[in-house]
Design a protein around this motif. Structure first.
Motif, mmCIF file in Angstrom:
data_model
loop_
_atom_site.group_PDB
_atom_site.id
_atom_site.type_symbol
_atom_site.label_atom_id
_atom_site.label_comp_id
_atom_site.label_asym_id
_atom_site.label_seq_id
_atom_site.Cartn_x
_atom_site.Cartn_y
_atom_site.Cartn_z
ATOM 1 N N ILE A 289 0.860 -1.182 0.000
ATOM 2 C CA ILE A 289 0.000 0.000 0.000
ATOM 3 C C ILE A 289 0.896 1.232 0.000
ATOM 4 C CG2 ILE A 289 -1.704 1.325 1.303
ATOM 5 C CD1 ILE A 289 -2.876 -1.258 2.303
ATOM 6 N N GLU A 290 0.737 2.045 -1.006
ATOM 7 C CA GLU A 290 1.574 3.230 -1.190
ATOM 8 C C GLU A 290 1.516 4.162 0.029
ATOM 9 O OE1 GLU A 290 3.919 6.194 -2.463
ATOM 10 O OE2 GLU A 290 3.658 4.332 -3.599
ATOM 11 N N SER A 291 2.703 4.532 0.529
ATOM 12 C CA SER A 291 2.862 5.536 1.595
ATOM 13 C C SER A 291 2.171 5.159 2.904
ATOM 14 C CB SER A 291 2.347 6.906 1.130
ATOM 15 O OG SER A 291 3.061 7.368 0.018
ATOM 16 N N GLY B 200 9.012 8.530 -0.836
ATOM 17 C CA GLY B 200 8.930 8.235 -2.261
ATOM 18 C C GLY B 200 9.880 7.114 -2.630
ATOM 19 N N SER B 201 10.117 6.955 -3.943
ATOM 20 C CA SER B 201 10.971 5.862 -4.444
ATOM 21 C C SER B 201 10.469 4.520 -3.928
ATOM 22 C CB SER B 201 12.435 6.082 -4.048
ATOM 23 O OG SER B 201 12.936 7.286 -4.581
ATOM 24 N N SER B 202 9.192 4.278 -4.163
ATOM 25 C CA SER B 202 8.543 3.080 -3.621
ATOM 26 C C SER B 202 9.246 1.793 -4.021
ATOM 27 C CB SER B 202 7.089 3.028 -4.095
ATOM 28 O OG SER B 202 6.397 4.196 -3.740
ATOM 29 N N TRP B 203 9.812 1.784 -5.232
ATOM 30 C CA TRP B 203 10.448 0.561 -5.720
ATOM 31 C C TRP B 203 11.612 0.127 -4.827
ATOM 32 C CZ3 TRP B 203 10.291 5.315 -8.031
ATOM 33 C CH2 TRP B 203 11.494 6.025 -8.130
ATOM 34 N N LEU B 204 12.203 1.067 -4.102
ATOM 35 C CA LEU B 204 13.270 0.694 -3.172
ATOM 36 C C LEU B 204 12.698 -0.092 -1.994
ATOM 37 C CD1 LEU B 204 15.342 4.021 -3.092
ATOM 38 C CD2 LEU B 204 15.574 2.067 -4.638
ATOM 39 N N LEU C 179 7.932 -2.698 10.101
ATOM 40 C CA LEU C 179 9.183 -2.833 9.363
ATOM 41 C C LEU C 179 9.759 -1.438 9.139
ATOM 42 C CD1 LEU C 179 8.141 -5.373 6.559
ATOM 43 C CD2 LEU C 179 9.284 -5.887 8.728
ATOM 44 N N THR C 180 11.066 -1.309 9.235
ATOM 45 C CA THR C 180 11.726 -0.034 8.956
ATOM 46 C C THR C 180 12.133 -0.010 7.491
ATOM 47 O OG1 THR C 180 12.546 0.123 11.221
ATOM 48 C CG2 THR C 180 13.638 1.482 9.563
ATOM 49 N N SER C 181 11.509 0.874 6.736
ATOM 50 C CA SER C 181 11.714 0.905 5.290
ATOM 51 C C SER C 181 13.081 1.471 4.927
ATOM 52 C CB SER C 181 10.622 1.743 4.622
ATOM 53 O OG SER C 181 10.821 1.815 3.230
ATOM 54 N N ALA C 182 13.567 1.061 3.765
ATOM 55 C CA ALA C 182 14.838 1.581 3.252
ATOM 56 C C ALA C 182 14.667 2.935 2.585
ATOM 57 C CB ALA C 182 15.442 0.590 2.253
ATOM 58 N N THR C 183 13.425 3.369 2.387
ATOM 59 C CA THR C 183 13.190 4.655 1.734
ATOM 60 C C THR C 183 12.135 5.425 2.513
ATOM 61 O OG1 THR C 183 12.666 5.729 -0.382
ATOM 62 C CG2 THR C 183 11.437 3.733 0.168
ATOM 63 N N TYR C 184 11.929 6.668 2.107
ATOM 64 C CA TYR C 184 11.049 7.559 2.865
ATOM 65 C C TYR C 184 10.459 8.587 1.911
ATOM 66 C CZ TYR C 184 9.919 11.456 6.072
ATOM 67 O OH TYR C 184 9.297 12.465 6.747
#
Length: 575
Positions: free
Chosen positions: A266-268, A313-317, A306-311
């Motif tokens: 789910i985006e953002s 934007g750049s959802s593909w990351l 989960l701690t995301s690798a991006t923030y």
């Protein structure tokens, strides 16, 4: 006088710039007071521009008046250097230094923008391609004309800034040379004051009066470039090491055999959706309501963080980090990992030969070669789902429609073996205006039903410009996406359906806050109690809403934990 000499002299007399200088000289002689005031004003503006650029921070919250009340060491050094040079070298050096200050200012502005949207500074090596994505986003949100105007305006502004700072530095250099004695004395006084303030640690409004801001910014950019170049080789080696890289197919996810498994992003969808005071009430109410509705349908859930690798934007990351088990936090790493054969969680299902695999990617609008790396037999992009309705800003179609199309085209079909699906939902993509509304599932048709909803929705420009409105509409978009997904599961899920859904990253700082974490919710939903029993030792929260103190893992840990929980046997490959 020879004829040619007279002609050259005549041409010189009639050159436009000669005539202009003559007129300016006449104007100065006619209005000496005004000319002196204008000259002084230009000198002051030039000094303010150069000094302000040297002191300029690279984050928007730091852009305060007290940031510009310090003594920049670079200005003192520059003044001493220019005083020591003869006229021609002085002009060249001043122009180059001024242009450099202008370039540094442009980089500071890029840092501000990237920090606001992506939670990090601009990377000189990697991020130029993202500027094209930014223009596409503006075009989707505000229209092609606005995007073109913004792009042209940004380029013109950057070039103008470099040119004006160069001219300002040249003017200041000439001013110093005309008043050499007083300038040298002033530089000495300023230098002494700087050294004294630095030695004594003098501060103003919590900031050191003796500033090296420009030098620090240049050092930071240089360090970022060096680290990026070093990281490329290191990550390539890291990506060749894989805990499950040599695991035989029959030893991959044996405990999920026979299950239809859906991985949905789910985006953002970030922690801000669940905890921000303005956003959370509506979202948490939805999560609790949908937990109860799913329970009535026989589904139960466990949720964590989960701690995301991006923030921002750049959802593909985020997608690639969660599914590869590697920390993919920049475009270079993404290119490296997708060009290799590191096992993704989704490809693990295809490797078994026991599942069909499919991707539903309504946000993909061009060739997407990464499908093979993700292990997807078939991908449905924005043009393959039969949608004939309107776009909702960046989002090509409402999530509810994408899920219904997924059901029609793949999930609802009779098949010889179960299905593993990766579904990317986009309705909660910024700018969160207009937002779709849920309609009856039997009314979706080809999506034309959304025409009136899209026209009646809020305009992006009004939401983007208002922080509180951005938060409210962000919350509404998450509510819509979560409801669409869980209603789809409630409507079409079976005893053998397993849904894993998570956010890809937090929303941008305007919504999540300047110091927000990078945490995103993640949930596993199933009817079969054994599916959730396998992850009981994860200590996740019961239901769709993770508790504030629920376990937090790095997103790159998820793949290995998931594979291990469902019976996969590690067979590592070396780096």
């Amino acid at each position: 006088m020879p004829v040619f000499t007279r002609l050259r002299a005549a041409r010189r007399r009639t050159r436009p710039h000669t005539r202009l200088r003559t007129r300016l000289r006449a104007a100065r002689e006619a209005h000496p007071v005004a000319a002196r005031a204008l000259r002084l004003t230009v000198h002051v503006l030039a000094a303010a521009l150069v000094v302000g650029a040297l002191l300029m921070p690279n984050t928007a919250p730091a852009l305060r008046p007290d940031r510009f009340t310090r003594i920049p060491a670079e200005a003192i050094i520059g003044a001493i250097l220019l005083l020591a040079l003869p006229r021609r070298p002085r002009t060249v050096v001043a122009a180059l230094c001024g242009a450099g200050i202008g370039v540094l200012t442009v980089l500071n502005l890029l840092d501000m923008g990237f920090t606001e949207y992506l939670g990090r500074g601009f990377n000189l090596v990697l991020d130029w391609g993202l500027l094209d994505d930014a223009q596409t986003y503006v075009a989707d949100a505000l229209g092609g004309t606005a995007a073109t105007a913004a792009a042209v305006g940004a380029v013109v502004l950057a070039l103008l800034l470099v040119a004006v700072t160069a001219l300002a530095a040249v003017r200041l250099g000439n001013l110093l040379a005309r008043h050499r004695t007083r300038s040298a004395r002033g530089a000495l006084i300023a230098g002494t004051a700087w050294v004294a303030c630095a030695a004594l640690g003098v501060q103003l409004a919590g900031l050191p009066v003796a500033s090296e801001r420009a030098a620090g910014a240049l050092k930071g950019q240089t360090r970022r470039v060096v680290e990026t170049l070093r990281d490329e080789a290191a990550f390539e080696k890291e990506s060749r090491a894989d805990t499950f890289g040599a695991t035989p197919p029959e030893q991959l996810v044996p405990d999920l055999r026979g299950k239809d498994v859906v991985f949905a992003f789910i985006e953002s969808y970030g922690r801000a959706a669940v905890e921000d005071p303005l956003v959370a009430p509506g979202v948490t109410r939805t999560l609790d309501t949908r937990t109860a509705a799913l329970a009535r349908a026989g589904f139960h859930a466990r949720s964590g963080w989960l701690t995301s690798a991006t923030y921002g934007g750049s959802s593909w990351l985020g997608h690639s980090t969660a599914l590869s088990g590697l920390w993919v936090d920049n475009q270079q790493r993404y290119r490296t990992v997708t060009a290799g054969d590191h096992l993704t969680l989704t490809r693990a299902f295809r490797e078994t030969g026991a599942w069909d695999t499919v991707g539903v990617m309504p946000g993909v609008q061009k060739a997407w070669p990464e499908a093979e790396w993700y292990g997807l037999d078939k991908v449905y992009d924005a043009f393959d789902l039969g949608y004939r309705g309107p776009k909702f800003s960046w989002s090509t179609m409402p999530d509810q429609y994408a899920l219904e199309a997924f059901e029609r085209l793949e999930h609802g079909r009779k098949r010889d073996r179960p299905l593993m699906s990766e579904v990317i939902l986009t309705s909660s993509h910024q700018p969160w205006a207009p937002i779709p509304e849920l309609v009856g599932w039997d009314e979706l048709g080809d999506g034309s039903v959304f025409d009136a909803i899209q026209r009646a929705g809020k305009k992006p420009a009004g939401v983007v410009a208002d922080g509180a409105a951005s938060k409210r509409e962000y919350g509404r978009s998450i509510t819509y996406s979560v409801t669409s997904l869980t209603q789809w599961l409630e409507r079409y899920g079976t005893d053998d359906t397993v849904l894993v859904f998570l956010g890809d990253h937090q929303p941008l700082a305007r919504v999540s806050g300047d110091r927000a974490s990078r945490d995103v919710p993640v949930s596993v939903v199933a009817k079969d109690p054994e599916v959730l029993e396998k992850i009981a030792d994860w200590d996740w929260t019961e239901g769709l809403r993770p508790a504030e103190d629920a376990p937090v893992w790095r997103m790159s840990d998820f793949r290995d934990r998931f594979l291990t929980a469902y019976g996969s046997t590690p067979h590592p490959t070396g780096g």
